[in-house]
Scaffold this active site. Structure first.
Site, PDB file in Angstrom:
ATOM      1  N   TYR A   1       0.843  -1.209   0.000  1.00 30.14           N
ATOM      2  CA  TYR A   1       0.000   0.000   0.000  1.00 30.14           C
ATOM      3  C   TYR A   1       0.880   1.261   0.000  1.00 30.14           C
ATOM      4  CZ  TYR A   1      -4.503   2.345   0.698  1.00 30.14           C
ATOM      5  OH  TYR A   1      -5.630   3.110   0.543  1.00 30.14           O
TER       6      TYR A   1
ATOM      7  N   LYS B   1      -3.307   8.619   2.484  1.00 30.19           N
ATOM      8  CA  LYS B   1      -4.544   8.457   3.258  1.00 30.19           C
ATOM      9  C   LYS B   1      -4.383   9.079   4.653  1.00 30.19           C
ATOM     10  CE  LYS B   1      -7.270   6.158   0.384  1.00 30.19           C
ATOM     11  NZ  LYS B   1      -8.289   6.913  -0.355  1.00 30.19           N
TER      12      LYS B   1
HETATM   13  N1  NAD Z   1     -11.855  -0.666  -2.920  1.00 31.52           N
HETATM   14  C1  NAD Z   1     -11.320  -0.730  -1.713  1.00 31.52           C
HETATM   15  O1  NAD Z   1     -10.925  -1.798  -1.229  1.00 31.52           O
HETATM   16  C2  NAD Z   1     -11.190   0.521  -0.890  1.00 31.52           C
HETATM   17  C3  NAD Z   1     -11.016   0.406   0.509  1.00 31.52           C
HETATM   18  C4  NAD Z   1     -10.899   1.580   1.255  1.00 31.52           C
HETATM   19  C5  NAD Z   1     -10.936   2.811   0.634  1.00 31.52           C
HETATM   20  N2  NAD Z   1     -11.097   2.888  -0.730  1.00 31.52           N
HETATM   21  C6  NAD Z   1     -11.132   4.212  -1.347  1.00 31.52           C
HETATM   22  O2  NAD Z   1     -12.372   4.407  -1.974  1.00 31.52           O
HETATM   23  C7  NAD Z   1     -12.223   5.441  -2.967  1.00 31.52           C
HETATM   24  C8  NAD Z   1     -12.886   4.987  -4.261  1.00 31.52           C
HETATM   25  O3  NAD Z   1     -12.168   3.940  -4.845  1.00 31.52           O
HETATM   26  P1  NAD Z   1     -12.852   2.639  -5.457  1.00 31.52           P
HETATM   27  O4  NAD Z   1     -12.282   1.483  -4.750  1.00 31.52           O
HETATM   28  O5  NAD Z   1     -14.317   2.819  -5.549  1.00 31.52           O
HETATM   29  O6  NAD Z   1     -12.222   2.573  -6.930  1.00 31.52           O
HETATM   30  P2  NAD Z   1     -12.657   3.265  -8.325  1.00 31.52           P
HETATM   31  O7  NAD Z   1     -11.531   2.968  -9.255  1.00 31.52           O
HETATM   32  O8  NAD Z   1     -14.000   2.820  -8.722  1.00 31.52           O
HETATM   33  O9  NAD Z   1     -12.716   4.809  -7.957  1.00 31.52           O
HETATM   34  C9  NAD Z   1     -11.582   5.645  -7.984  1.00 31.52           C
HETATM   35  C10 NAD Z   1     -12.025   6.907  -8.680  1.00 31.52           C
HETATM   36  O10 NAD Z   1     -10.979   7.885  -8.657  1.00 31.52           O
HETATM   37  C11 NAD Z   1     -11.118   8.608  -9.862  1.00 31.52           C
HETATM   38  N3  NAD Z   1      -9.908   9.388 -10.162  1.00 31.52           N
HETATM   39  C12 NAD Z   1      -8.618   8.958 -10.168  1.00 31.52           C
HETATM   40  N4  NAD Z   1      -7.810   9.959 -10.589  1.00 31.52           N
HETATM   41  C13 NAD Z   1      -8.617  11.036 -10.841  1.00 31.52           C
HETATM   42  C14 NAD Z   1      -8.399  12.352 -11.334  1.00 31.52           C
HETATM   43  N5  NAD Z   1      -7.172  12.792 -11.663  1.00 31.52           N
HETATM   44  N6  NAD Z   1      -9.453  13.174 -11.479  1.00 31.52           N
HETATM   45  C15 NAD Z   1     -10.716  12.753 -11.177  1.00 31.52           C
HETATM   46  N7  NAD Z   1     -10.985  11.521 -10.724  1.00 31.52           N
HETATM   47  C16 NAD Z   1      -9.941  10.668 -10.560  1.00 31.52           C
HETATM   48  C17 NAD Z   1     -11.370   7.517 -10.905  1.00 31.52           C
HETATM   49  O11 NAD Z   1     -11.903   8.065 -12.101  1.00 31.52           O
HETATM   50  C18 NAD Z   1     -12.381   6.672 -10.156  1.00 31.52           C
HETATM   51  O12 NAD Z   1     -13.690   7.143 -10.403  1.00 31.52           O
HETATM   52  C19 NAD Z   1     -10.720   5.693  -3.078  1.00 31.52           C
HETATM   53  O13 NAD Z   1     -10.388   6.806  -2.263  1.00 31.52           O
HETATM   54  C20 NAD Z   1     -10.130   4.431  -2.460  1.00 31.52           C
HETATM   55  O14 NAD Z   1      -8.830   4.627  -1.958  1.00 31.52           O
HETATM   56  C21 NAD Z   1     -11.236   1.765  -1.489  1.00 31.52           C
END
Ligand code: NAD
Length: 257
Positions: free
Chosen positions: A154, A161
């Site tokens: 990570y 984060k």
């Molecule tokens: N999936 C997991 O296991 C998990 C766990 C904890 C936290 N998160 C967090 O949840 C959030 C959403 O992630 P997710 O897992 O739904 O994945 P996801 O890939 O569906 O979403 C990530 C989003 O970030 C956007 N993004 C990236 N760079 C960008 C930019 N320059 N401008 C505008 N948008 C941008 C992407 O277009 C996408 O819509 C993130 O912050 C991620 O770290 C995810």
């Protein structure tokens, strides 16, 4: 709970996105939801998703640009008059930064990009939105326990984060006097596009599922419903917090048999 509230969702990429589950829950509970998307690649999906979930407005915004962030917030402020809530569900790290031991892969450029998109973009959005937030508005971002615990692969994302969670505390401290609340949800692992970029994600998912107090992985819907609560007036006394939706993973020092 959120009936009639105007809420902007930033970070919807596809049906597996956590943002999709948040949007579905908000729509189900009567919110008026608007969407931004990163670039043209996502446009068709966003328009389809929006028309199946209330037909809210959509707007393109690359969060690496201050001009585009300003354009996004101004668009929704003009259309809606005021903004009742913002969901920031965005994260990005170059793939070489989230694979292997940190000392072997971290670079100045990788650090800068990861912090820019995964942390600053939240601050940039909130900063622009402040003049347009309604009384009792609520802002929300998504984080992961890798901010607190060294998690294999990570790496710099964990640092970003930690910065994001600090940002939640700083904004909540100064915006509280205006009635604006700022929180984050720390979600357990969920299979999404962003998560698939982390080396070893599948084994993280399996281990997490078997070792949390609930002995299972959480669902995106559970995150969506918690987000709806945090964006609603039902959570009016909560600000500056990281709320864990992780099956209780974070409270364990070790697994109990
Ligand atoms: N999936 C997991 O296991 C998990 C766990 C904890 C936290 N998160 C967090 O949840 C959030 C959403 O992630 P997710 O897992 O739904 O994945 P996801 O890939 O569906 O979403 C990530 C989003 O970030 C956007 N993004 C990236 N760079 C960008 C930019 N320059 N401008 C505008 N948008 C941008 C992407 O277009 C996408 O819509 C993130 O912050 C991620 O770290 C995810």
């Amino acid at each position: 709970m959120v009936n009639g509230k105007k809420i902007l969702i930033v970070g919807l990429a596809n049906k597996y996105s956590i943002a999709a589950a948040i949007a579905a829950s908000l729509h189900e509970h009567g919110a008026i939801v608007g969407y931004s998307y990163q670039n043209e690649r996502f446009e068709k999906f966003i328009n389809e998703f929006s028309s199946n979930n209330g037909g809210g407005l959509t707007f393109k915004c690359d969060l690496s640009s201050d001009k585009e962030i300003k354009g996004l917030v101004n668009f929704f402020a003009e259309e809606w008059g005021e903004i009742d809530g913002i969901v920031h569900s965005v994260g990005f790290a170059p793939s070489d930064q989230i694979a292997g031991n940190i000392e072997d892969c971290i670079t100045r450029e990788g650090f800068a990009i990861t912090h820019d998109i995964s942390s600053y973009s939240f601050a940039g959005l909130i900063k622009e939105a402040v003049p347009f937030f309604s009384e009792n508005a609520s802002a929300l971002t998504l984080t992961y326990v890798g901010s607190q615990e060294a998690t294999p692969n990570y790496n710099v994302m964990g640092m970003a984060k930690a910065s994001l969670e600090a940002s939640v505390r700083y904004f909540s401290a100064t915006l509280g006097s205006k009635g604006i609340r700022v929180n984050s949800i720390s979600a357990g692992p969920i299979k999404t596009l962003a998560a698939s970029g982390i080396k070893g994600f599948k084994s993280m998912l399996n281990k997490h599922g078997s070792e949390t107090p609930l002995r299972r992985n959480i669902t995106a819907k559970e995150v969506g419903d918690t987000a709806t609560f945090l964006l609603s007036d039902m959570s009016s006394g909560i600000t500056g917090q990281t709320i864990y939706v992780d099956g209780g993973y974070n409270i364990q020092a070790m697994k109990f048999d």
